[in-house]
Structures are given as C-alpha cells and as structure tokens.
Design an enzyme around this catalytic site. Structure first.
Site, mmCIF file in Angstrom:
data_model
loop_
_atom_site.group_PDB
_atom_site.id
_atom_site.type_symbol
_atom_site.label_atom_id
_atom_site.label_comp_id
_atom_site.label_asym_id
_atom_site.label_seq_id
_atom_site.Cartn_x
_atom_site.Cartn_y
_atom_site.Cartn_z
ATOM 1 N N ASP A 64 13.167 1.716 -5.395
ATOM 2 C CA ASP A 64 11.380 1.477 -6.018
ATOM 3 C C ASP A 64 11.751 2.771 -7.319
ATOM 4 O O ASP A 64 12.473 3.455 -6.581
ATOM 5 C CB ASP A 64 10.911 1.154 -5.256
ATOM 6 C CG ASP A 64 10.546 0.126 -4.320
ATOM 7 O OD1 ASP A 64 10.710 -0.960 -4.286
ATOM 8 O OD2 ASP A 64 9.550 0.980 -2.658
ATOM 9 N N ASP A 66 9.434 5.096 -9.293
ATOM 10 C CA ASP A 66 7.815 4.374 -10.203
ATOM 11 C C ASP A 66 7.784 5.598 -11.285
ATOM 12 O O ASP A 66 8.272 5.863 -11.265
ATOM 13 C CB ASP A 66 6.751 4.794 -8.705
ATOM 14 C CG ASP A 66 6.969 4.068 -7.633
ATOM 15 O OD1 ASP A 66 7.020 3.417 -7.957
ATOM 16 O OD2 ASP A 66 6.306 4.957 -6.661
ATOM 17 N N ASP A 143 2.041 14.140 -2.147
ATOM 18 C CA ASP A 143 1.893 15.406 -1.142
ATOM 19 C C ASP A 143 3.100 16.053 -0.901
ATOM 20 O O ASP A 143 2.868 17.425 -0.382
ATOM 21 C CB ASP A 143 2.086 13.815 -0.398
ATOM 22 C CG ASP A 143 2.601 12.884 -0.834
ATOM 23 O OD1 ASP A 143 4.722 13.524 -1.529
ATOM 24 O OD2 ASP A 143 3.682 11.675 -0.286
#
Length: 461
Positions: A64, A66, A143
């Site tokens: 993926d 992003d 994070d």
C-alpha cells in the site's frame, strides 16, 4: 497534550536529497504517483509517508502507498472524482484506481490551544482525532520513528523530523514520545510493534517494550473487529510464525488469543505448539509462493487444542460425538470472538474442519467414501496432516488418507476390507499402513504390463 510531550528530543529536520537515498519513483504505484502529482500541481504539499517510505528505503516492496498532504479531505475530493471520504475516528480520503486504493490523510496537528478541535479523548485513548496541522506536527503524531519519514514529490527528497533514518540503520523500533502515553492513546500500537519487528526483523527498543506487562490488558478494550484486522496483518502476510513467537516472547499472546495461550500453558508434550508453528510456517510459505490463504484455516489451527480437549471431555461425559464437537466449537469460537471478532463465514469453515477430524479415524467403507467427496475434505485433510506431530497414530492416519486419494476405488475397498479382518487389538491405521503399499505395488505391476506406446503417452501427459 503538548507537542513537546510527544518527543524525547526537539525537532531537528533532516533532509536527504534525491542523490543520497535509494527511493525511486519507479517503485511507487502509478495510482500513488498520480495523487502526489495532482495535489502538488494544485498548490498543495504532497508526500508519500509511513510504511511505504520505510519499506522502500530498506529494499522492501510495499503493498500500500499512503499519502499525506496539507489539503483537507474536502479539498482532496474536489480534485479527484474517483474519491470517497471515509472514517469518523480519523477522516480520510480514498482515491480509487481500479483495484488500487490510495489513502490520503491530511497533516494532523497536536491540537494545542484549540478549544473547538475535533478531538475526543477518554482515559487517555484517542476516540476521534480530526485536528489538522503542519507536517512537523504530523510527524510527531505518528507512532514509530521509522514510520515518520516523508518522500516529498516536490523535490524527491526524504524528510526526517524524528530520527527515523537512524532507526532504520540501527534496525530498531522506537516510539515517538512517552511509550506508556502512546499505548494508552491506542493499545493496538503494542501489536503493531510486534508485527513490524517480525516483518522487518528489527528489535523493539527496551523503552517501547517496558509498558507491555502493565498495559497489555488494554487490548481487551480495543474493538474486536479491529483486532481481527490486525491479526490478519500479522499472520497472513508471510511472517506469521515470527509474529506468533514475538507475541509469546513479549507476553501479548494471552491478550490477543487467550484460548491459544491457555492451551499452550498446559501443552506438556508440545504437540499443540508443533501444530500451530507448522500451520503458520505452511501459511507463510503459501504467501511467499503467491498461493491463496484463508483466515478460517489460520484460526482453526490456533484454537484447535481447546476445541479438541473440550469435545473429548463432552464425549467422556456421555454426549453424542457429533453434538460434542458442535458444542465445543461453538463455545470456543464464542469465547475467542469476544477478543478477536471472527466473521461467521470463517467460523463456519473452521467448525467444519474440526468436525471432520474424528471422521478420519472411522474406517467403515461408506463413511470413507462419503468423506472423500465432502466439499470441505481438502481443507480438513490439510489440517489432518498438521496433526501428524500429535502421535505416530495420527501420522499413520494421515499417510493412509494421502495414499487413498491417489488409489482406485477398488484399492481403497480392498484396504478397508483388511481392516475389518484385523485383530481387535490392532490400531486400524496400522493395518491400513500395511495394506496401502501392497495395493500400490499391485497397481504398479498392472502398469508394467501396458504396451510401450501407451506408457509413453502417459509419460508425455
């Protein structure tokens, strides 16, 4: 919550120019490039961000891509007709290019000094967070430091605000900010640490591990559907076995799969452990080979020990075997689903796989031929082979069923007839294992009597 509390060091932007990093546009999906360029051409800042940047810099192949931008979700939607806005907890834009979905997130802010920001926090957990900010603030909101790297489509540089490049070189996972506070905001970050450590073969920094023991219980407050999704990322992406071992190592398995942890604690001969590890290793191999995998088989492996023990206890108490297995399966799935939601379409397959296991040791002729044509036979048979480590008896059963699938109807019938004539004290599978080679040898003798031309044709096929 102040931005200062989110980092252990002041922001010091490090810019890695194009000629000093290995990330190339040819490794980025066409859909992601189209999004990046259109946002940039419309006057917005647009960056590839997170796992895709991390993986590309270490030589991986992201699934993926992003994008992070200073455009709001509504502005993104105006630029792309193939866009839809999703999410309440985190407002996002999904730009759809056929099978590819490019996730676009607006830079998130710390919310310092904002009284009307769209942020909702309960007991330290972020339930909703749609406060927009700068790229610097966005980096602090992420994070792990290795996930806070940005590839700027404006000049093709990599931007590092928190020391993520150093962590990539050191192969270590560090949280941005105070670990306990970050886990309280989102307990699933503990699972993400384990997953990334297994995937990247990184170590988790001691400061990020320290809160696991005290805060592991918070995983019980996470939505079960979200934990199901996180479980699939851990176990069906090619590094499931290592993820399982990391969960055990850090004491988190009991919070995610309490049923499996309970069985492993009493698994004196390690038979259940061998089955689970073999199942995960096989799944990893299938993923690497591009073969399909299913969550149903994975969860059937993880929960098998408890289902088997519960069913055997019911049978010992006088319950009819079929009903005993149904009760055991329903009870175990219901218990596990309070922690990790298992969709019914997968639970039904799991229960069928489990229910067929005792039928592999029932060697009545009609039962055998009926089982061979059962629509769930292949999955149940694969599961049976995993159970070979339980005992020599199970291995013999698996060997016979392997042989039976390639034998003729007459050969199987002949083998079963020998079982009926065996001494009552002899295990059926032991008799079958002796009968099968004789039938195979007989089949080979018949083949040798065929004409050379016929044999050549078979070989060519």
């Amino acid at each position: 919550m102040s931005s200062e509390s989110r980092t252990n060091a002041p922001i010091a932007l490090r810019v890695i120019p194009r000629d000093q990093h290995t990330l190339s546009r040819k490794d980025i999906s066409q859909g992601a490039l189209r999004v990046l360029y259109r946002l940039h051409e419309a006057g917005h800042r647009a960056c590839l961000v997170g796992g895709a940047v991390r993986d590309l810099l270490v030589g991986g192949h992201p699934k993926d891509f992003d994008v992070a931008t200073d455009a709001t979700p509504e502005q993104v939607k105006k630029l792309f007709r193939n866009c839809r806005l999703i999410g309440r907890r985190f407002r996002l834009a999904h730009v759809i290019f056929g099978p590819e979905i490019v996730e676009v997130a607006t830079f998130r802010g710390t919310g310092d000094g904002e009284e009307n920001g769209d942020r909702h926090i309960v007991d330290g957990r972020i339930l909703r967070d749609n406060v927009w900010g700068t790229i610097e603030e966005d980096a602090l909101r992420r994070d792990f430091r290795v996930n806070a790297l940005y590839y700027d489509i404006g000049d093709f540089s990599v931007l590092d605000y928190v020391g993520g490049i150093d962590d990539l070189h050191d192969r270590v996972l560090r949280l941005i900010g105070d670990p306990e506070q970050r886990y309280r905001e989102d307990p699933v970050r503990m699972l993400r640490a384990v997953r990334l450590a297994a995937k990247l073969e990184f170590r988790i920094h001691p400061s990020a591990v320290a809160p696991f023991a005290a805060l592991g219980d918070l995983l019980g407050e996470a939505p079960p559907a979200r934990l199901f999704d996180e479980s699939l990322k851990m176990f069906l992406a090619g590094y499931g076995l290592q993820s399982f071992r990391e969960l055990e190592r850090y004491g988190l398995l009991q919070h995610l799969f309490p049923v499996a942890a309970r069985v492993l604690a009493r698994d004196a001969d390690h038979a259940v452990r061998r089955l689970i590890e073999a199942g995960l290793a096989n799944t990893d191999a299938r993923v690497r080979e591009g073969k399909p995998v299913t969550p149903a088989f994975l969860f059937a492996v993880l929960l098998w020990g408890e289902v088997r023990d519960a069913a055997e206890a019911e049978v010992a108490a006088g319950v009819e075997p079929t009903l005993a297995w149904q009760r055991a399966a329903h009870r175990v799935v219901a218990e596990q689903s309070t922690r990790v939601a298992i969709p019914r379409r997968f639970a039904q397959v799991m229960e069928e796989i489990w229910a067929l296991q005792p039928r592999f040791t029932q060697f009545a002729r009609k039962r055998v031929f009926r089982l061979l044509t059962h629509p769930r036979f292949r999955a149940a048979y694969d599961f049976l082979l995993l159970r070979a480590a339980e005992s020599d008896y199970q291995r013999q059963v698996g060997d016979w069923w392997t042989w039976a699938q390639g034998a003729t109807h007459e050969q199987v019938a002949q083998s079963l007839a020998q079982v009926q004539q065996a001494e009552p004290s002899v295990e059926p599978a032991a008799t079958l294992s002796e009968a099968a080679p004789a039938a195979v040898a007989k089949k080979r003798r018949r083949r040798r009597r065929r004409s050379p031309s016929a044999a050549g044709g078979a070989a060519a096929d």
